[in-house]
Design a protein around this motif. Structure first.
Motif, PDB file in Angstrom:
ATOM      1  N   ARG A  62       1.172  -1.376   0.303  1.00  0.00           N
ATOM      2  CA  ARG A  62       0.210   0.261  -0.617  1.00  0.00           C
ATOM      3  C   ARG A  62       1.147   1.161  -0.089  1.00  0.00           C
ATOM      4  O   ARG A  62       2.154   1.317   0.743  1.00  0.00           O
ATOM      5  CB  ARG A  62      -1.190   0.541   1.365  1.00  0.00           C
ATOM      6  CG  ARG A  62      -2.510  -0.188   0.765  1.00  0.00           C
ATOM      7  CD  ARG A  62      -2.160  -2.388   1.154  1.00  0.00           C
ATOM      8  NE  ARG A  62      -3.480  -2.942   1.067  1.00  0.00           N
ATOM      9  CZ  ARG A  62      -2.985  -4.362   1.008  1.00  0.00           C
ATOM     10  NH1 ARG A  62      -2.971  -5.140   1.327  1.00  0.00           N
ATOM     11  NH2 ARG A  62      -5.703  -4.508   1.028  1.00  0.00           N
ATOM     12  N   THR A  66      -3.419   4.526  -2.003  1.00  0.00           N
ATOM     13  CA  THR A  66      -4.359   3.140  -1.879  1.00  0.00           C
ATOM     14  C   THR A  66      -5.139   2.643  -0.617  1.00  0.00           C
ATOM     15  O   THR A  66      -6.048   3.154  -0.366  1.00  0.00           O
ATOM     16  CB  THR A  66      -3.489   1.869  -2.643  1.00  0.00           C
ATOM     17  OG1 THR A  66      -2.506   1.855  -1.251  1.00  0.00           O
ATOM     18  CG2 THR A  66      -3.610   1.943  -4.150  1.00  0.00           C
ATOM     19  N   HIS A  67      -4.069   3.062   0.363  1.00  0.00           N
ATOM     20  CA  HIS A  67      -4.836   3.098   1.906  1.00  0.00           C
ATOM     21  C   HIS A  67      -5.720   4.138   2.157  1.00  0.00           C
ATOM     22  O   HIS A  67      -6.886   3.745   2.239  1.00  0.00           O
ATOM     23  CB  HIS A  67      -3.842   3.884   2.956  1.00  0.00           C
ATOM     24  CG  HIS A  67      -4.123   4.555   4.220  1.00  0.00           C
ATOM     25  ND1 HIS A  67      -4.743   3.443   5.068  1.00  0.00           N
ATOM     26  CD2 HIS A  67      -4.146   5.423   4.888  1.00  0.00           C
ATOM     27  CE1 HIS A  67      -4.867   4.172   6.178  1.00  0.00           C
ATOM     28  NE2 HIS A  67      -4.989   5.276   6.194  1.00  0.00           N
ATOM     29  N   GLU A  70      -9.350   2.978   0.500  1.00  0.00           N
ATOM     30  CA  GLU A  70      -9.428   1.876   1.076  1.00  0.00           C
ATOM     31  C   GLU A  70      -9.970   2.496   2.156  1.00  0.00           C
ATOM     32  O   GLU A  70     -11.514   1.591   2.788  1.00  0.00           O
ATOM     33  CB  GLU A  70      -8.239   0.916   1.899  1.00  0.00           C
ATOM     34  CG  GLU A  70      -7.947   0.249   0.368  1.00  0.00           C
ATOM     35  CD  GLU A  70      -6.341  -0.964   0.892  1.00  0.00           C
ATOM     36  OE1 GLU A  70      -6.270  -0.761   2.468  1.00  0.00           O
ATOM     37  OE2 GLU A  70      -6.031  -1.410   0.097  1.00  0.00           O
ATOM     38  N   ALA A 210      -8.873  -0.155   7.879  1.00  0.00           N
ATOM     39  CA  ALA A 210      -7.754  -0.116   6.804  1.00  0.00           C
ATOM     40  C   ALA A 210      -6.694  -0.402   7.022  1.00  0.00           C
ATOM     41  O   ALA A 210      -6.053  -1.292   6.805  1.00  0.00           O
ATOM     42  CB  ALA A 210      -8.195   0.758   6.087  1.00  0.00           C
ATOM     43  N   HIS A 214      -4.718  -3.673   6.320  1.00  0.00           N
ATOM     44  CA  HIS A 214      -4.161  -4.028   4.937  1.00  0.00           C
ATOM     45  C   HIS A 214      -2.655  -3.420   5.632  1.00  0.00           C
ATOM     46  O   HIS A 214      -1.545  -4.601   5.103  1.00  0.00           O
ATOM     47  CB  HIS A 214      -3.779  -2.590   3.879  1.00  0.00           C
ATOM     48  CG  HIS A 214      -3.800  -1.435   4.723  1.00  0.00           C
ATOM     49  ND1 HIS A 214      -2.857  -0.647   5.273  1.00  0.00           N
ATOM     50  CD2 HIS A 214      -4.963   0.025   4.591  1.00  0.00           C
ATOM     51  CE1 HIS A 214      -2.690   0.282   5.229  1.00  0.00           C
ATOM     52  NE2 HIS A 214      -4.138   0.627   4.884  1.00  0.00           N
ATOM     53  N   ASP A 215      -2.093  -3.402   6.878  1.00  0.00           N
ATOM     54  CA  ASP A 215      -1.269  -4.043   7.371  1.00  0.00           C
ATOM     55  C   ASP A 215      -0.752  -5.225   7.940  1.00  0.00           C
ATOM     56  O   ASP A 215       0.475  -5.316   7.612  1.00  0.00           O
ATOM     57  CB  ASP A 215      -0.554  -2.668   8.864  1.00  0.00           C
ATOM     58  CG  ASP A 215      -0.755  -1.417   8.539  1.00  0.00           C
ATOM     59  OD1 ASP A 215      -0.799  -1.476   7.801  1.00  0.00           O
ATOM     60  OD2 ASP A 215      -0.299  -0.448   9.264  1.00  0.00           O
ATOM     61  N   ASP A 217      -1.999  -7.567   6.000  1.00  0.00           N
ATOM     62  CA  ASP A 217      -1.611  -8.104   4.610  1.00  0.00           C
ATOM     63  C   ASP A 217       0.043  -7.710   3.983  1.00  0.00           C
ATOM     64  O   ASP A 217       0.175  -8.496   3.550  1.00  0.00           O
ATOM     65  CB  ASP A 217      -2.735  -7.211   3.123  1.00  0.00           C
ATOM     66  CG  ASP A 217      -2.775  -8.218   2.225  1.00  0.00           C
ATOM     67  OD1 ASP A 217      -2.347  -9.256   1.911  1.00  0.00           O
ATOM     68  OD2 ASP A 217      -2.964  -7.193   0.916  1.00  0.00           O
ATOM     69  N   ASP A 218      -0.194  -6.770   3.930  1.00  0.00           N
ATOM     70  CA  ASP A 218       1.476  -5.798   3.808  1.00  0.00           C
ATOM     71  C   ASP A 218       2.832  -6.867   4.202  1.00  0.00           C
ATOM     72  O   ASP A 218       3.733  -6.896   3.812  1.00  0.00           O
ATOM     73  CB  ASP A 218       1.551  -4.502   3.757  1.00  0.00           C
ATOM     74  CG  ASP A 218       1.335  -4.042   2.658  1.00  0.00           C
ATOM     75  OD1 ASP A 218       0.282  -4.271   1.477  1.00  0.00           O
ATOM     76  OD2 ASP A 218       1.068  -2.844   2.293  1.00  0.00           O
ATOM     77  N   HIS A 257      -5.909 -13.337   1.609  1.00  0.00           N
ATOM     78  CA  HIS A 257      -6.665 -12.379   1.734  1.00  0.00           C
ATOM     79  C   HIS A 257      -8.423 -12.780   2.986  1.00  0.00           C
ATOM     80  O   HIS A 257      -9.121 -11.850   2.940  1.00  0.00           O
ATOM     81  CB  HIS A 257      -6.818 -12.866   0.275  1.00  0.00           C
ATOM     82  CG  HIS A 257      -7.897 -12.043  -0.168  1.00  0.00           C
ATOM     83  ND1 HIS A 257      -8.443 -10.230  -0.473  1.00  0.00           N
ATOM     84  CD2 HIS A 257      -9.429 -11.821  -0.804  1.00  0.00           C
ATOM     85  CE1 HIS A 257      -9.695  -9.737  -0.536  1.00  0.00           C
ATOM     86  NE2 HIS A 257     -10.012 -10.517  -0.871  1.00  0.00           N
ATOM     87  N   GLN A 260      -7.989 -10.759   6.105  1.00  0.00           N
ATOM     88  CA  GLN A 260      -8.287  -9.567   6.157  1.00  0.00           C
ATOM     89  C   GLN A 260      -9.566  -9.659   5.706  1.00  0.00           C
ATOM     90  O   GLN A 260     -10.068  -8.696   5.763  1.00  0.00           O
ATOM     91  CB  GLN A 260      -7.403  -9.334   4.512  1.00  0.00           C
ATOM     92  CG  GLN A 260      -7.778  -7.457   4.216  1.00  0.00           C
ATOM     93  CD  GLN A 260      -6.915  -7.129   2.924  1.00  0.00           C
ATOM     94  OE1 GLN A 260      -6.665  -7.581   2.222  1.00  0.00           O
ATOM     95  NE2 GLN A 260      -6.754  -5.703   2.910  1.00  0.00           N
TER      96      GLN A 260
END
Length: 396
Positions: A62, A66-67, A70, A210, A214-215, A217-218, A257, A260
């Motif tokens: 991200r 993109t963040h 989201e 968010a 996403h953190d 995921d990253d 995913h 998430q």
């Protein structure tokens, strides 16, 4: 929206803009705000600003843009469920990070340290400066000329800056109000001692949801943690156990995913249920009742709030302070500090920034420099470092 709740913000009842504009036959005032934000230069720059992982570390991590997108999606979903104005919630969500520096929170920390003698640096205040002063797209005025409600949301989505006695509150209690607030124009007083609209509160909690999802995921993509590492971690642990139990043989990326997706869904559903109960208990009948409620009404449940703090603590220890992250963090902080010191020592700033900075010294020059640096993308900051010091950090 025509079916919003009585306590939702109403575009037709907005306190307006600093500079009058004619009515639009196709868009509400909050829709116009959203559109102005999306078309701004500062919004485009977000694609080249770090979220957690620097751009060189991978193409799928991200970035601030993109963040932001989201956050916007989550904010609209919550606002719709609570019968709020979706366009205002989206406008605040889309603009909430416009004041962020290059290199993410590392850049912000460095710029705040450099600006401490001159009032400090705060990214929420900086976002307000961006949309009221620094964007220069319009022929007749500086800034984006947003409505009072959007400006209020940008500044106060995390809560009041002052308490009822007028003293700095919350994160500002120790260091005082941040610099840069004294020359921000708005159609009316932004009322630093009240809560913001429910739409702004929605944007704030959407940011938290968010960020956490996403953190994770990253961090998995970066190889800093694995899914089994989250077993036993509040909020994420039960979901990871579910996914690994139900889908033990699918690819790890698909497992990640699924985690998430479920994490976002459950957090959003918790916020909607809890906030609905909060609103019913407070019984606001207007936006003014919301502002004077004395507490945020859009919240997690107590159990989820505690679990979310536990997840953040895990991510802080295992991801944000991981040495693979800290090496570029330290170097990027040094880049920002060196740039600030060079400009304060009268190194030339390009274009209009040089023209604004030449006639002034001291705190006035420092604020211009902070505005300039905060607006930089990661690559531009590195280019400026190369120009001034003939050196480009490797970050590896």
């Amino acid at each position: 929206m025509n079916d919003t709740a009585p306590y939702a913000s109403k575009s037709s009842q907005s306190l307006g803009r600093l500079f009058g504009t004619g009515p639009s036959p196709t868009r509400s005032e909050f829709q116009r705000d959203r559109d102005r934000i999306i078309h701004s230069t500062a919004f485009r720059r977000l694609q080249h600003k770090t979220q957690v992982f620097l751009a060189h570390e991978g193409r799928h991590f991200r970035n601030r843009l993109t963040h932001t997108l989201e956050v916007s999606q989550i904010a609209r979903s919550i606002a719709r469920a609570l019968r709020l104005d979706e366009d205002l919630a989206e406008a605040v969500a889309l603009s909430h990070d416009l004041g962020h520096t290059p290199f993410g929170h590392a850049g912000e920390r460095a710029l705040h340290r450099a600006m401490t003698p001159f009032g400090g640096f705060d990214h929420n205040v900086q976002a307000l400066r961006v949309v009221t002063r620094l964007e220069n797209r319009y022929a007749e005025h500086d800034g984006l000329n947003l409505t009072w409600e959007t400006l209020e949301g940008i500044l106060k989505h995390n809560g009041p800056l002052l308490d009822a006695q007028g003293c700095p509150h919350g994160r500002y209690a120790e260091g005082g109000l941040p610099g840069g607030l004294d020359d921000i124009p708005a159609a009316a007083d932004l009322r630093l001692d009240t809560f913001a609209s429910l739409e702004a509160q929605v944007a704030a909690i959407a940011d938290d949801i968010a960020y956490n999802a996403h953190d994770i995921d990253d961090a998995l993509r970066a190889g800093l943690v694995t899914l089994p590492d989250f077993i036993g971690v509040p909020m994420a642990g039960p979901i990871v156990s579910e996914v690994l139990g139900h889908y033990p043989t699918i690819a790890p990326k698909r497992q990640a995913h699924e985690v998430q997706r479920r994490l976002i869904t459950r957090a959003v559903e918790d916020v909607i249920a809890t906030s609905t109960a909060n609103i019913a208990a407070a019984a606001p009948v207007s936006t003014e009742d919301v502002r004077l409620a004395g507490r945020a009404l859009v919240t997690f449940s107590p159990a989820t709030e505690a679990a979310e703090k536990g997840l953040k603590a895990f991510l802080f220890a295992r991801v944000y302070r991981h040495e693979a992250v800290m090496v570029p963090v330290r170097e990027s902080e040094a880049v920002v500090e060196r740039l600030f010191a060079a400009y304060m020592a009268n190194a030339d700033m390009p274009g209009r920034w040089g023209e604004m900075g030449r006639p002034v010294e001291g705190a006035a020059r420092a604020r211009i420099i902070a505005d300039f640096i905060a607006g930089m993308t990661d690559p531009y900051a590195l280019d400026e470092h190369q120009r001034l010091f003939d050196a480009r950090p490797d970050f590896r």
